[in-house]
Design a protein around this motif. Sequence first.
Motif, PDB file in Angstrom:
ATOM      1  N   ASP A  63     -23.658  89.929 154.779  1.00  0.00           N
ATOM      2  CA  ASP A  63     -22.701  90.132 153.685  1.00  0.00           C
ATOM      3  C   ASP A  63     -21.806  88.910 153.505  1.00  0.00           C
ATOM      4  OD1 ASP A  63     -23.600  92.626 152.944  1.00  0.00           O
ATOM      5  OD2 ASP A  63     -21.979  93.725 153.921  1.00  0.00           O
ATOM      6  N   LEU A  64     -21.181  88.440 154.584  1.00  0.00           N
ATOM      7  CA  LEU A  64     -20.318  87.264 154.511  1.00  0.00           C
ATOM      8  C   LEU A  64     -20.205  86.626 155.887  1.00  0.00           C
ATOM      9  CD1 LEU A  64     -18.302  85.437 152.960  1.00  0.00           C
ATOM     10  CD2 LEU A  64     -16.511  87.033 153.661  1.00  0.00           C
ATOM     11  N   ILE A  65     -20.436  85.318 155.942  1.00  0.00           N
ATOM     12  CA  ILE A  65     -20.240  84.539 157.157  1.00  0.00           C
ATOM     13  C   ILE A  65     -19.124  83.553 156.854  1.00  0.00           C
ATOM     14  CG2 ILE A  65     -21.285  82.958 158.818  1.00  0.00           C
ATOM     15  CD1 ILE A  65     -24.039  84.014 157.662  1.00  0.00           C
ATOM     16  N   ARG A  66     -18.174  83.468 157.744  1.00  0.00           N
ATOM     17  CA  ARG A  66     -17.054  82.557 157.529  1.00  0.00           C
ATOM     18  C   ARG A  66     -16.866  81.692 158.768  1.00  0.00           C
ATOM     19  NH1 ARG A  66     -10.961  84.408 157.313  1.00  0.00           N
ATOM     20  NH2 ARG A  66     -10.013  82.366 157.147  1.00  0.00           N
ATOM     21  N   PHE A  67     -16.828  80.389 158.563  1.00  0.00           N
ATOM     22  CA  PHE A  67     -16.544  79.425 159.625  1.00  0.00           C
ATOM     23  C   PHE A  67     -15.116  78.946 159.445  1.00  0.00           C
ATOM     24  CE2 PHE A  67     -21.056  79.315 158.909  1.00  0.00           C
ATOM     25  CZ  PHE A  67     -21.562  79.380 160.188  1.00  0.00           C
ATOM     26  N   TRP A  68     -14.437  78.602 160.536  1.00  0.00           N
ATOM     27  CA  TRP A  68     -13.055  78.187 160.435  1.00  0.00           C
ATOM     28  C   TRP A  68     -12.640  77.294 161.585  1.00  0.00           C
ATOM     29  CZ3 TRP A  68     -10.498  79.956 164.659  1.00  0.00           C
ATOM     30  CH2 TRP A  68     -11.059  81.060 165.314  1.00  0.00           C
ATOM     31  N   VAL A  69     -11.601  76.508 161.323  1.00  0.00           N
ATOM     32  CA  VAL A  69     -10.940  75.668 162.315  1.00  0.00           C
ATOM     33  C   VAL A  69      -9.446  75.812 162.074  1.00  0.00           C
ATOM     34  CG1 VAL A  69     -10.535  73.321 163.163  1.00  0.00           C
ATOM     35  CG2 VAL A  69     -12.800  73.957 162.332  1.00  0.00           C
ATOM     36  N   ALA A  70      -8.678  76.015 163.122  1.00  0.00           N
ATOM     37  CA  ALA A  70      -7.222  76.090 163.006  1.00  0.00           C
ATOM     38  C   ALA A  70      -6.604  75.204 164.080  1.00  0.00           C
ATOM     39  CB  ALA A  70      -6.739  77.528 163.168  1.00  0.00           C
ATOM     40  N   ILE A  71      -5.604  74.437 163.679  1.00  0.00           N
ATOM     41  CA  ILE A  71      -4.844  73.611 164.612  1.00  0.00           C
ATOM     42  C   ILE A  71      -3.465  74.257 164.717  1.00  0.00           C
ATOM     43  CG2 ILE A  71      -3.871  71.335 165.044  1.00  0.00           C
ATOM     44  CD1 ILE A  71      -6.173  70.196 163.336  1.00  0.00           C
ATOM     45  N   GLY A  72      -3.074  74.597 165.938  1.00  0.00           N
ATOM     46  CA  GLY A  72      -1.821  75.318 166.124  1.00  0.00           C
ATOM     47  C   GLY A  72      -0.871  74.618 167.065  1.00  0.00           C
ATOM     48  N   GLY A  73       0.374  75.065 166.981  1.00  0.00           N
ATOM     49  CA  GLY A  73       1.400  74.524 167.864  1.00  0.00           C
ATOM     50  C   GLY A  73       2.526  75.518 168.025  1.00  0.00           C
ATOM     51  N   THR A  74       2.975  75.717 169.234  1.00  0.00           N
ATOM     52  CA  THR A  74       4.098  76.583 169.564  1.00  0.00           C
ATOM     53  C   THR A  74       4.017  77.932 168.857  1.00  0.00           C
ATOM     54  OG1 THR A  74       5.347  74.513 169.606  1.00  0.00           O
ATOM     55  CG2 THR A  74       6.570  76.521 170.045  1.00  0.00           C
ATOM     56  N   GLY A  75       2.876  78.601 168.985  1.00  0.00           N
ATOM     57  CA  GLY A  75       2.705  79.943 168.460  1.00  0.00           C
ATOM     58  C   GLY A  75       2.454  80.049 166.972  1.00  0.00           C
ATOM     59  N   ALA A  76       2.251  78.942 166.264  1.00  0.00           N
ATOM     60  CA  ALA A  76       2.030  78.999 164.821  1.00  0.00           C
ATOM     61  C   ALA A  76       0.866  78.102 164.414  1.00  0.00           C
ATOM     62  CB  ALA A  76       3.285  78.552 164.080  1.00  0.00           C
ATOM     63  N   ARG A  77       0.178  78.504 163.345  1.00  0.00           N
ATOM     64  CA  ARG A  77      -0.887  77.666 162.808  1.00  0.00           C
ATOM     65  C   ARG A  77      -0.248  76.515 162.037  1.00  0.00           C
ATOM     66  NH1 ARG A  77      -5.621  79.176 158.506  1.00  0.00           N
ATOM     67  NH2 ARG A  77      -4.655  77.668 157.159  1.00  0.00           N
ATOM     68  N   VAL A  78      -0.615  75.306 162.378  1.00  0.00           N
ATOM     69  CA  VAL A  78      -0.061  74.121 161.736  1.00  0.00           C
ATOM     70  C   VAL A  78      -0.907  73.738 160.528  1.00  0.00           C
ATOM     71  CG1 VAL A  78       0.529  71.693 162.064  1.00  0.00           C
ATOM     72  CG2 VAL A  78       0.904  73.323 163.920  1.00  0.00           C
ATOM     73  N   MET A  79      -2.220  73.778 160.683  1.00  0.00           N
ATOM     74  CA  MET A  79      -3.133  73.488 159.584  1.00  0.00           C
ATOM     75  C   MET A  79      -4.493  74.061 159.914  1.00  0.00           C
ATOM     76  SD  MET A  79      -4.231  69.477 160.083  1.00  0.00           S
ATOM     77  CE  MET A  79      -2.701  68.936 159.411  1.00  0.00           C
ATOM     78  N   GLY A  80      -5.341  74.165 158.905  1.00  0.00           N
ATOM     79  CA  GLY A  80      -6.670  74.683 159.156  1.00  0.00           C
ATOM     80  C   GLY A  80      -7.559  74.565 157.943  1.00  0.00           C
ATOM     81  N   GLY A  81      -8.801  74.971 158.127  1.00  0.00           N
ATOM     82  CA  GLY A  81      -9.768  74.973 157.054  1.00  0.00           C
ATOM     83  C   GLY A  81     -10.829  76.017 157.329  1.00  0.00           C
ATOM     84  N   ASP A  82     -11.451  76.515 156.272  1.00  0.00           N
ATOM     85  CA  ASP A  82     -12.499  77.512 156.450  1.00  0.00           C
ATOM     86  C   ASP A  82     -13.451  77.483 155.263  1.00  0.00           C
ATOM     87  OD1 ASP A  82     -11.426  79.075 154.308  1.00  0.00           O
ATOM     88  OD2 ASP A  82     -10.150  80.153 155.697  1.00  0.00           O
ATOM     89  N   THR A  83     -14.461  78.334 155.326  1.00  0.00           N
ATOM     90  CA  THR A  83     -15.457  78.406 154.256  1.00  0.00           C
ATOM     91  C   THR A  83     -15.140  79.519 153.269  1.00  0.00           C
ATOM     92  OG1 THR A  83     -16.885  79.786 155.639  1.00  0.00           O
ATOM     93  CG2 THR A  83     -17.310  77.417 155.662  1.00  0.00           C
ATOM     94  N   ASN A  84     -13.902  79.963 153.221  1.00  0.00           N
ATOM     95  CA  ASN A  84     -13.514  81.055 152.337  1.00  0.00           C
ATOM     96  C   ASN A  84     -13.799  80.737 150.866  1.00  0.00           C
ATOM     97  OD1 ASN A  84     -12.538  83.689 152.281  1.00  0.00           O
ATOM     98  ND2 ASN A  84     -10.484  82.999 151.697  1.00  0.00           N
ATOM     99  N   GLN A  85     -13.612  79.494 150.447  1.00  0.00           N
ATOM    100  CA  GLN A  85     -13.860  79.096 149.064  1.00  0.00           C
ATOM    101  C   GLN A  85     -15.326  78.758 148.789  1.00  0.00           C
ATOM    102  OE1 GLN A  85     -11.434  79.331 146.705  1.00  0.00           O
ATOM    103  NE2 GLN A  85     -10.284  80.226 148.382  1.00  0.00           N
TER     104      GLN A  85
END
Length: 140
Positions: free
Chosen positions: A43-65
Amino acid sequence: MCIGAAKIKPDGWGQLRQILKTTRDMRGRYVHFTTLVAARDADLIRFWVAIGGTGARVMGGDTNQTPVHGTFRWLQADIVVGPVPLGADHISYGFLLWGKGDVWVLDPHIEVNTHDEVRNIPTLPVTLKTPLGEQTHDPF
């Protein structure tokens, strides 16, 4: 690695992820997540990368679009995010299957690159392309 739905009409998702601590040499560079992927009736496969710091996501990217679904033999998936900021303390990456189907991944990994190196990856930030050669096992 494989994720498969146990029901014909599942309501939910399953995922696999890896979390890495950042190192000093990663800061200011770009994170490139790459893997080979094959699917059957997904149905849907999603890949992702998230860069975090001190308990919060700082930046990221995924295949959502760029939806990934259906049945296909081995393709390469790529995501690039960055540059890694000074406050980052971890990088998380992975994939999930939402709904029915099966998804296989082969050799998921992170590369840390300079800006010039990631410019050579076509159609960033997300690409799905057929790999060169027949170096992978057919999952079907």
